[in-house]
Design a protein around this motif. Structure first.
Motif: not given
Length: 490
Positions: A37-38, A41, A86, A90, A105, A108-110, A112-113
Motif C-alpha cells: 500500500w505504501r 502511495w 485504508v 493513511v 493518497h 485516490a480511492t481505497s 487504488y491500494v
C-alpha cells in the motif's frame, strides 16, 4: 498448559502454520500488504510530481524512508475508531511522514491500494508457483524417461486392458501438468493493473487535480502502471477491477488441483497394487496399528488439499455475479479468504508433489507378476493369428482355421478364467495351450508371442517424442531454478 504460547490459544490456518512455503505465506501477509500500500502511495506521488503537481523531493524522501516502519498497533487502533482499514493506514503512514501527510493518497480511492495490491499479489503468487510446477514437470519427465519401455498393465474402468509402459503412463500425467503450466502462464501474463481510476472508474478526481487535462490523467495512469511493473492497465474499471479476473485466476488454479488429484489418486491405486510407492522416510511410521503398512500419506494430502482448491473457484464465480452496478462491498470479506487460500493451497500441493516425484519407487517384479497373471488372456489374438499363419495360405483355409482356433482358445480361456476367479488359482491358460495337441504347430513360438514388450506398441517412442517436443521446451525458462530441493515440514 505449561509451555504453551499465545498462538496456540486461537485458530491458525493449517495452510500457513503447517504447510505453505515462507515466500507464499509472506506474499499474502499483512506486512507485505501494507508495505505494498505504501509503495503504491509513493508511486502515485512520484508520478503526480513528474506531471506537475506540487509535491516536493523532501516529501517523497520522507515517504520512502518510512516505507517499512509500520506500527500495527496504531493502525489497528485507528481502524477501530474509523471503521476503515485504508484510512487507518493513511493516518498511520502520515504519523511517520508529517511533511508528506497532505499528499498521501492524493485523489485516490481505497481500491487504488486495495485492488492494485491484490493484482500485484496475484502476479507475484503466480511467479512463486510457476517454477515449482516446472520442477514437478522436470522430475516427472526424468521418471518417464527412465521407465519409458518398462511394460505394465494398462487399465480401463480399473480393469486390466492392453499393456502400456510406466513411462507412458507418467506422460499422461505430464500432459495435464504441461497444460496447467501454459494456463498459469497465460493467466499471469493476462493480468493488468487497475491503475488510477477513481471512485467509480471515471478518473474524475484526477481530472480535477490536473485542471481538466485529460492527457495528464492518462499519463498518470501509464506511469503508475509502469512503476508497479505492469505493461498494461485495464482501460475501463468500476470502483474495482472486474471480478472476472479473479475467476480466471482461480479457475486455472482449480484446474491444476484437478490434475494433481488425478495423479495422486493414480499413485494411491498403484500403491495398493504394490507397483509404485511414494518416498518413505527412514523413521516414518505408516500406520499406528499395522506396522508393515506404507500408507501413501503425501498423495492423500495432495488429494485432500486439491479438493479444497477445486472448491474455492465457486467463490469468485458467485462474487462476480453479484457485483451491483459500479461495485458492492460484499466481495471484500470473501476475497480476503478465497484469493490467498487458493495460492497457498496450490503452493503446498506442488511442493508435496515435487517431493513425491523426486522419490517415486517402482517395483518391476511386482509389475511383471501382474502382467504374467493377465497376459495369457491378452495374447489369445496373437496365438490365433500364429495358428492361422501355420494353417496355410489359401483364403478359405485361413477363414476355417481362424474360426476353429477361436473356438479352441475360447474354451481354454473360460477354463483358465474359472480357475482364477472361482478357485483363486493362477492363470494357467498357457499350460492348457501347451497341453492341447491342436496348438502343437506353434509351441515353439509361444515365448515370443508372450513377450510383454511386443504388447506395448509405440509407447516408448511416444515417450521420447513427447518429452522432446512438448515437455522439455516449457522448462527452458526455468532452467536456473531447477536445483531446488523441497523440505516438507510435516
Amino acid at each position: 498448559m505449561e509451555g504453551s504460547g499465545e498462538e496456540f490459544t486461537k485458530y491458525r490456518s493449517p495452510l500457513v502454520s503447517r504447510y505453505a512455503c515462507k515466500d507464499m505465506s509472506y506474499n499474502f501477509s499483512d506486512r507485505n500488504k501494507f508495505i505494498t500500500w505504501r509503495q503504491l502511495w509513493i508511486y502515485l506521488a512520484e508520478a503526480q510530481k513528474e506531471l506537475g503537481l506540487p509535491i516536493t523531493d523532501a516529501q517523497l524522501s520522507e515517504m520512502k524512508s518510512h516505507l517499512k516502519d509500520i506500527d500495527f498497533v496504531m493502525a489497528a487502533e485507528k481502524e477501530r475508531k474509523l471503521r476503515h482499514d485504508v484510512l487507518a493506514h493513511v493516518h498511520t503512514f502520515a504519523h511517520y511522514c508529517p511533511t508528506a501527510a497532505p499528499i498521501i493518497h492524493w485523489g485516490a480511492t481505497s481500491c487504488y491500494v486495495g485492488d492494485n495490491m491484490d493484482l500485484i499479489m496475484l502476479r507475484d503468487g503466480f511467479d512463486i508457483l510457476l517454477p515449482k510446477l516446472a520442477r514437478v514437470i522436470d522430475r516427472l519427465a526424468n521418471f518417464a524417461e527412465k521407465y519409458a519401455d518398462l511394460p505394465t498393465l494398462g487399465f480401463t474402468h480399473y480393469q486390466p486392458a492392453q499393456l502400456t509402459t510406466v513411462g507412458k503412463r507418467a506422460c499422461l500425467w505430464l500432459q495435464d501438468l504441461v497444460m496447467d503450466m501454459r494456463n498459469l502462464q497465460r493467466a499471469r501474463d493476462d493480468l493488468r493493473f487497475r491503475g488510477v481510476k477513481g471512485t467509480t472508474g471515471t478518473q474524475a478526481s484526477f481530472l480535477q487535480l490536473f485542471d481538466g487535462d485529460h492527457e495528464k490523467v492518462e499519463e498518470l495512469d501509464r506511469k503508475v502502471t509502469e512503476l508497479a511493473g505492469f505493461k498494461k492497465s485495464y482501460l475501463v474499471t468500476s470502483q474495482t477491477y472486474s471480478r472476472k479476473v479473479d475467476i480466471d485466476t482461480l479457475c486455472v488454479l482449480a484446474s491444476l488441483g484437478a490434475t494433481v488429484h488425478k495423479i495422486c489418486t493414480d499413485i494411491r491405486l498403484l500403491a495398493n497394487l504394490k507397483e509404485i510407492e511414494e518416498p518413505f522416510e527412514k523413521e516414518q511410521i505408516g500406520s499406528s496399528a499395522v506396522p508393515y503398512k506404507r500408507n501413501p500419506m503425501l498423495a492423500e494430502r495432495c488429494c485432500g488439499l486439491a479438493r479444497h482448491l477445486m472448491a474455492l473457484v465457486s467463490d469468485p464465480l458467485q462474487t462476480a455475479a453479484v457485483q451491483w452496478l459500479e461495485r458492492t462491498l460484499d466481495d471484500s470479506a470473501n476475497r480476503r479468504i478465497s484469493l490467498p487460500e487458493s495460492f497457498l493451497t496450490a503452493d503446498i500441493i506442488l511442493s508435496t508433489l515435487q517431493n513425491i516425484t523426486e522419490g517415486l519407487v517402482v517395483y518391476p517384479k511386482v509389475i511383471e507378476r501382474h502382467i504374467c497373471h493377465e497376459l495369457p488372456f491378452m495374447a489369445t489374438e496373437n496365438i490365433i493369428m500364429a495358428m492361422v499363419k501355420a494353417g496355410g495360405n489359401r483364403q478359405m483355409i485361413r477363414i476355417r482355421k481362424r474360426k476353429d482356433c477361436h473356438g479352441h482358445i475360447h474354451v481354454l480361456s473360460q477354463q483358465a478364467a474359472a480357475v482364477v476367479k472361482q478357485e483363486g488359482g493362477h492363470n494357467d491358460l498357457l499350460d492348457r495351450v501347451k497341453a492341447d495337441p491342436y496348438f502343437s504347430p506353434i509351441l515353439g513360438q509361444l515365448d515370443a508371442l508372450l513377450d510383454p514388450k511386443t504388447f506395448i506398441g509405440r509407447a516408448p517412442q511416444q515417450v521420447t517424442r513427447f518429452l522432446a517436443e512438448e515437455v522439455r521446451p516449457v522448462l527452458e525458462p526455468y532452467k536456473s531454478k531447477m536445483d531446488v530441493k523441497i523440505e516438507l515440514e510435516l
